[in-house]
Structures are given as C-alpha cells and as structure tokens.
Design a protein around this motif. Structure first.
Motif, PDB file in Angstrom:
ATOM      1  N   VAL A   1      23.528  52.103  20.327  1.00  0.00           N
ATOM      2  CA  VAL A   1      24.407  50.962  20.091  1.00  0.00           C
ATOM      3  C   VAL A   1      24.375  50.016  21.287  1.00  0.00           C
ATOM      4  CG1 VAL A   1      26.793  50.219  19.694  1.00  0.00           C
ATOM      5  CG2 VAL A   1      25.912  52.271  18.567  1.00  0.00           C
ATOM      6  N   SER A   2      24.399  50.589  22.468  1.00  0.00           N
ATOM      7  CA  SER A   2      24.356  49.764  23.667  1.00  0.00           C
ATOM      8  C   SER A   2      23.176  50.190  24.542  1.00  0.00           C
ATOM      9  CB  SER A   2      25.677  49.886  24.436  1.00  0.00           C
ATOM     10  OG  SER A   2      25.668  49.042  25.572  1.00  0.00           O
ATOM     11  N   HIS A   3      23.434  50.612  25.757  1.00  0.00           N
ATOM     12  CA  HIS A   3      22.353  50.930  26.690  1.00  0.00           C
ATOM     13  C   HIS A   3      21.824  52.338  26.474  1.00  0.00           C
ATOM     14  CE1 HIS A   3      24.933  47.876  28.708  1.00  0.00           C
ATOM     15  NE2 HIS A   3      23.764  47.328  28.978  1.00  0.00           N
ATOM     16  N   ASN A   4      20.507  52.460  26.439  1.00  0.00           N
ATOM     17  CA  ASN A   4      19.887  53.777  26.367  1.00  0.00           C
ATOM     18  C   ASN A   4      19.937  54.432  27.754  1.00  0.00           C
ATOM     19  OD1 ASN A   4      17.481  53.014  27.919  1.00  0.00           O
ATOM     20  ND2 ASN A   4      16.907  51.816  26.116  1.00  0.00           N
ATOM     21  N   PRO A   5      19.592  55.724  27.874  1.00  0.00           N
ATOM     22  CA  PRO A   5      19.688  56.387  29.180  1.00  0.00           C
ATOM     23  C   PRO A   5      18.888  55.703  30.281  1.00  0.00           C
ATOM     24  CG  PRO A   5      19.449  58.013  27.452  1.00  0.00           C
ATOM     25  CD  PRO A   5      19.265  56.677  26.794  1.00  0.00           C
ATOM     26  N   ALA A   6      17.700  55.218  29.951  1.00  0.00           N
ATOM     27  CA  ALA A   6      16.861  54.572  30.971  1.00  0.00           C
ATOM     28  C   ALA A   6      17.505  53.285  31.474  1.00  0.00           C
ATOM     29  CB  ALA A   6      15.479  54.285  30.408  1.00  0.00           C
ATOM     30  N   SER A   7      17.968  52.446  30.561  1.00  0.00           N
ATOM     31  CA  SER A   7      18.571  51.175  30.973  1.00  0.00           C
ATOM     32  C   SER A   7      19.915  51.397  31.665  1.00  0.00           C
ATOM     33  CB  SER A   7      18.749  50.252  29.769  1.00  0.00           C
ATOM     34  OG  SER A   7      19.645  50.801  28.821  1.00  0.00           O
ATOM     35  N   SER A   8      20.627  52.462  31.297  1.00  0.00           N
ATOM     36  CA  SER A   8      21.908  52.765  31.944  1.00  0.00           C
ATOM     37  C   SER A   8      21.703  53.044  33.421  1.00  0.00           C
ATOM     38  CB  SER A   8      22.574  53.970  31.272  1.00  0.00           C
ATOM     39  OG  SER A   8      22.886  53.686  29.927  1.00  0.00           O
ATOM     40  N   PHE A   9      20.739  53.913  33.732  1.00  0.00           N
ATOM     41  CA  PHE A   9      20.458  54.222  35.131  1.00  0.00           C
ATOM     42  C   PHE A   9      19.837  53.020  35.849  1.00  0.00           C
ATOM     43  CE2 PHE A   9      20.810  58.644  33.698  1.00  0.00           C
ATOM     44  CZ  PHE A   9      21.561  59.180  34.730  1.00  0.00           C
TER      45      PHE A   9
END
Length: 372
Positions: A88-96
């Motif tokens: 829905v929003s940020h995937n794990p890669a983009s979150s980090f």
C-alpha cells in the motif's frame, strides 16, 4: 481492487522539494559564481529534511515511520525477481532507503555548514576557519554527498524496476497521490496537520527572506581576522606595505619567509621599500606574531606540505617560500587560463584584483570579482 488516495499534496511537494534542492545544490557546487546559491539551497535542504523527519512522526498515515514496512527485507530481496508483491505504501527496501537518506541528508547539510565555516570563514561556524586542524569537514561533506547520491540512484533504480518489471503503480502514486489498493483507503490532513503545514510554510518564507540579508548568521561573511591584530601595528603594516600593493594577510606565510623578505627591502622585487628602524622593528614584530605558524588555518597545513616537498626535492632552503609557490595557491589556480595573468589589472601576486576579500585572508569562492 480500487483507487485510493495515499499520498497528500504535502508529501508529493515535499518529495519534489528535496529532489530539486539536492540536484541544484549538487550542480551549483561546481561553479564559483553559483556557490553562494549552493550554500543557500543547502540550508533550505536541511530545513526540508527536518520537516520530513517531523512529518514522519506527526504526518498522515503512510507518511509516518511507524507505518513503514520494515519486516521481510531479506526475503524481499531474495525473491525480488520471482514474485510480484504490491504494498500500500513503502516496501521494505524503500522504507530503509528513506531512513538512510534522511540520516545522510542531515549529515550532508551539517557537514556542509561546518565546512563552509572551516574552509571559507562564513556562516555560523566561521570561527572554525582558525581551528582548521580540528576536523576535515570538507572531506566529510563530499563523502556524505556521494553516499547520499548513491542511495538516491539505487532508490530511483528500484522505483523504475517496480514500475516496469513488476508493473506496480508506486511511482505513479508519488506523482498523482493515488494508488490501486485491495480496499478503499483515503488519507487526508486533519486540523493539526494543516496547522503544522501553514506554520512550516510561514517559517520557511521568513528563513528565505532572512538568508538574503548579507549579514545573516547562517551564511553571512561576518568574520574579521584583523580582530586578532594589534591595532597600531596593523595600521602601520597597511600604511607601509599597502602603499604599493594590497596588504597580504600575515598568516599566509611562515615566519622564515617573512624574515627573508624583510631582509631585502632595499631591493623588494625591483623597488626600494626601505623602512626606518623603528617602523621596521614594529612591522617585523607584527609579522612574527601573526605568521602562519601562529594561526591554525588551511594555509598553515598547506605550507607544511609544500615545504616538505621542497625539502625532499633538495631544490632550495625548505624554510622559505613565496605565496605563489604554495600548494594551496597552485591547486586553486591550476585550471585557470595562463593568459588571464597577462592582463595589466591581474597579476599572480595581486590577489585582490580577483578576490574582493583577499585582505582578510578568507578567499570565499563567491567573492570572486572576475569570471575564471
């Protein structure tokens, strides 16, 4: 599947704001006459980073750090090309990546402000100019900028792969705000968040107005090395030495070089610059008290390196040197057209013909009076 409003205008404009500022500041850093704009944009970039961090705690859903998807980062990369998974929003890669970029953004901005003080005697940390050996902020700034640029490029690559390989609409949502989700999810600003945005825009406008004030504490050139000098001796130095050429800041050369120069005033570069005994002793004392060895500047460091090179080459006495022989001079002028120094108004030894602040010994990049 339905279309949901995930990213508000605040998120999208804030994202664009940071991209534009970083890009322009990176480009402007390579041009002398745009360097003041580089500093200006750097301060605004820091404010944008701070707001994004604040928004990460008090902003809308999916903007807050607690709503990021941190779990499954290893599995995400291991099966990246094998399965498609839409977030829905940020995937794990983009979150980090976002957390890392915000950290590096703070490091870039703060190291830039510190480097501006230590390298050019400007801004809130101008006093670092005379504490140069404390830390190499310029190298830290360049390193952090390149690290941030690398993370940004990887982040962009990931966004492109997500769009064209996995056929997700994450990249589109950053532009439009809308994303295809399993069920309807609408994100809107509440009253508090609207107040935060209004206050931020108001304070940002005040900051921009203040930064154009020449003597602002963040970017203004407010440091006067002459404050270190004994007034009467400095006035005499300016009167006698400044009558033929501009008064060179005494901390540009070491004591041995000044003493050698003072020994030959009867033939001072083809001119008789003799002084009476009292003035001679007063000026010599002034040079002894304020030479490069007594000031912790980048010139002191460069002088030592240059003198060591001369000593190792066994070309001449390693204790004396002229300003134009120093590494700091050579490196600063190595890319200039030699014909530039053939002009009557511009000579290698006449620093003030190009550097408006030469008498202070600061040599700010944006204070050049001619185009290199």
């Amino acid at each position: 599947m339905t279309k949901s409003y995930i990213y508000t205008l605040v998120n999208r404009l804030g994202h664009l704001y940071l991209i534009a500022l970083f890009t322009l500041a990176y480009i402007f850093a390579n041009f002398y006459f745009l360097f003041s704009w580089h500093n200006f944009l750097g301060v605004l970039f820091l404010i944008g980073i701070c707001f994004r961090i604040f928004w990460g705690f008090f902003g809308t859903k999916y903007s807050r750090f607690k709503d990021f998807e941190y779990r499954g980062i290893l599995a995400y990369f291991l099966f990246y090309f094998k399965e498609r998974k839409n977030f829905v929003s940020h995937n794990p890669a983009s979150s980090f990546a976002i957390i890392l970029m915000l950290f590096l953004g703070i490091l870039v901005s703060l190291s830039g402000i510190l480097a501006y003080g230590s390298e050019q005697g400007g801004g809130i940390f101008a006093n670092l100019y005379f504490h140069y050996s404390l830390f190499d902020f310029k190298t830290l700034h360049k390193f952090s900028v390149n690290c941030l640029l690398a993370v940004i490029l990887v982040h962009i690559l990931g966004a492109l792969l997500d769009k064209f390989y996995h056929k997700n609409d994450t990249l589109n949502s950053i532009i439009s705000g809308y994303k295809i989700t399993k069920y309807k999810q609408e994100v809107h600003l509440n009253a508090l968040q609207k107040c935060i945005c209004v206050i931020y825009l108001f304070l940002l406008s005040l900051l921009i107005w203040y930064l154009f004030y020449p003597k602002n504490i963040l970017l203004g050139f407010k440091f006067e090395p002459s404050a270190f000098y004994e007034k009467n001796a400095f006035e005499l130095y300016k009167k006698e030495c400044g009558s033929c050429h501009f008064e060179y800041p005494p901390f540009l050369l070491n004591l041995s070089s000044w003493e050698e120069l003072m020994k030959n005033l009867e033939n001072h570069y083809g001119t008789d610059a003799s002084l009476d005994e009292e003035d001679f002793e007063q000026i010599l004392t002034f040079l002894k008290q304020n030479n490069a060895e007594n000031f912790d500047t980048k010139f002191k460091k460069s002088l030592k390196e240059t003198l060591n090179e001369i000593s190792n080459s066994k070309q001449k006495n390693s204790n004396t040197i002229s300003i134009t022989q120093c590494d700091f001079y050579k490196k600063a002028h190595q890319n200039l057209d030699p014909q530039l120094f053939q002009k009557k108004s511009i000579k290698k030894e006449n620093c003030i013909s190009c550097h408006k602040d030469a008498a202070s010994g600061i040599f700010q990049r944006e204070n050049l009076s001619i185009k290199p």
